[in-house]
Design a protein around this motif. Structure first.
Motif, short mmCIF file in Angstrom:
data_model
loop_
_atom_site.label_atom_id
_atom_site.label_comp_id
_atom_site.label_asym_id
_atom_site.label_seq_id
_atom_site.Cartn_x
_atom_site.Cartn_y
_atom_site.Cartn_z
N ASP A 299 40.99 -42.32 2.26
CA ASP A 299 40.44 -43.06 2.50
C ASP A 299 39.51 -43.70 1.73
N ARG A 300 39.92 -43.75 1.01
CA ARG A 300 39.03 -44.68 -0.49
C ARG A 300 40.05 -45.09 -1.29
N PRO A 301 38.90 -46.16 -1.78
CA PRO A 301 40.37 -47.45 -3.08
C PRO A 301 40.89 -45.71 -4.84
N LEU B 88 32.53 -46.01 -9.04
CA LEU B 88 31.70 -46.41 -8.62
C LEU B 88 32.57 -48.51 -9.02
N LEU B 89 33.38 -48.08 -7.34
CA LEU B 89 34.35 -49.55 -7.60
C LEU B 89 33.12 -50.44 -6.70
N HIS B 90 33.02 -51.20 -7.53
CA HIS B 90 31.38 -53.10 -7.36
C HIS B 90 32.58 -53.58 -6.98
N GLN B 91 32.92 -54.49 -5.99
CA GLN B 91 33.37 -56.06 -5.51
C GLN B 91 32.57 -56.65 -5.27
N ILE B 92 33.24 -57.67 -5.57
CA ILE B 92 32.01 -59.17 -5.36
C ILE B 92 32.89 -60.30 -4.14
N ALA B 93 32.24 -60.18 -3.10
CA ALA B 93 32.81 -60.85 -2.17
C ALA B 93 34.14 -60.03 -0.84
N THR B 94 33.92 -60.71 -0.05
CA THR B 94 35.42 -60.06 0.40
C THR B 94 36.30 -60.98 1.07
N MET B 95 37.77 -60.10 0.71
CA MET B 95 39.12 -61.24 1.37
C MET B 95 39.21 -61.73 2.24
N TRP B 96 38.50 -61.20 3.04
CA TRP B 96 38.89 -61.56 4.62
C TRP B 96 37.76 -62.98 4.32
N ARG C 148 44.84 -49.79 -4.80
CA ARG C 148 45.17 -49.58 -4.14
C ARG C 148 44.40 -49.37 -2.59
N PHE C 149 44.25 -49.69 -1.83
CA PHE C 149 43.22 -50.02 -0.79
C PHE C 149 43.19 -49.17 0.94
N PRO C 150 43.11 -48.56 1.35
CA PRO C 150 42.94 -48.48 2.04
C PRO C 150 43.01 -48.34 3.50
N GLU C 151 43.94 -47.94 4.61
CA GLU C 151 43.71 -49.23 5.72
C GLU C 151 42.51 -49.38 6.57
N SER C 152 41.50 -48.45 5.88
CA SER C 152 40.31 -49.03 6.53
C SER C 152 39.13 -50.40 6.22
N CYS D 207 38.52 -43.55 -6.28
CA CYS D 207 36.89 -43.87 -6.34
C CYS D 207 36.05 -43.08 -5.36
N SER D 208 35.06 -42.49 -6.12
CA SER D 208 34.14 -41.75 -5.15
C SER D 208 32.85 -42.61 -4.70
N ASP D 209 32.61 -44.21 -4.72
CA ASP D 209 31.86 -44.68 -3.85
C ASP D 209 32.26 -47.01 -4.43
#
Ligand SMILES: [Zn+2]
Length: 259
Positions: free
Chosen positions: A152-154, A48-56, A204-208, A247-249
């Motif tokens: 299509d996954r990190p 599980l990849l856990h991210q805080i906020a968006t790059m946007w 590595r993050f996918p285009e999506s 990462c699966s999630d």
């Protein structure tokens, strides 16, 4: 400022702090493609990849810390990001959280400090490979693409190697009104390390996922003695061991108040 995403409904929950994207990405971690052909034991485990906020939001100057490192460390022992005020480059490795400031030095981060943007995972080796010959950064990335084909996954990558050159940067803490990220990066400090053993920590993050994060590779690093590091701009590496974790999630925590 409300980003438009394909899954817009997921982002429209008023006041919601946490948003869970239940991944439909079932991990089929085929162990092919690695030069060593070595597959690790935990291949079938979920990650599980856990991210805080968006790059946007970060690109638009959302630099106020929204989550403490005490909280962040509950969700992973490996990752990258930044610190409140865009105060340097954050690297999490083996459960220790470091902040590389503009002096190029790595400092341990206090639990009470906060982050505006970070991503962490509990790292385990799903795939392992070796790149013994010298590679520049571009060639190295191409090899990583071969080792872990793009899906299509990190994917989290941990690289231990000998770096004849390792170009890194850090950014100074920003003051309000915050400039956008491109403007803030004009004041980055660049360091050129030579002949160091170091660990790359990255994804590595996918285009999506462009916008939520940034598509492609993003590495931070720490030297073997954990005293220096930064955001990786360029390198030449050899004798590299590459550990990868698809990462699966994915869990995205959004700040509670709009920017
Ligand atoms: Zn970075």
């Amino acid at each position: 400022l409300v980003p438009r995403y394909g899954a817009g409904k997921l982002f429209s929950v008023q006041g919601a702090i946490e948003l869970r994207i239940i991944a439909l990405w079932l991990a089929l971690l085929a162990a092919s493609g690695f030069s060593s052909g070595e597959a690790a034991a935990q291949e079938s485990g979920k990650a599980l990849l856990h991210q805080i906020a968006t790059m946007w939001a970060l690109k638009r100057g959302a630099y106020d810390g929204v989550t403490t490192f005490k909280d962040l460390r509950k969700h992973g022992d490996f990752g990258i990001g930044t610190v409140d005020g865009l105060d340097g480059e954050m690297v999490a490795l083996d459960g220790h959280f470091y902040q590389v400031k503009t002096d190029g030095k790595a400092y341990r981060i206090d639990d009470a400090a906060t982050t505006p943007f970070a991503m962490v995972v509990r790292f385990k080796v799903a795939k392992r490979g070796a790149l013994d010959r010298p590679h520049d950064m571009k060639a190295f990335m191409a090899e990583l693409d071969r080792m872990v084909p793009i899906e299509d996954r990190p994917v989290a990558f941990r690289v231990e190697g000998d770096f004849s050159a390792l170009k890194v940067r850090s950014v100074p803490k920003q003051t309000k009104p915050y400039p956008d990220l491109a403007t803030a990066l004009k004041n980055q400090t660049v360091f050129e390390l030579e002949h160091v053993k170091a660990t790359l920590v990255g994804f590595r993050f996918p285009e999506s996922m462009e916008g939520v994060n940034t598509a492609g590779y993003h590495f931070h690093c720490l030297t073997e003695d954990r005293t220096k590091g930064g955001h990786v701009l360029d390198f030449d590496a050899k004798n590299a061991q590459v550990d990868a974790l698809p990462c699966s999630d994915f869990f995205l925590r959004l700040p509670s108040s709009p920017q």
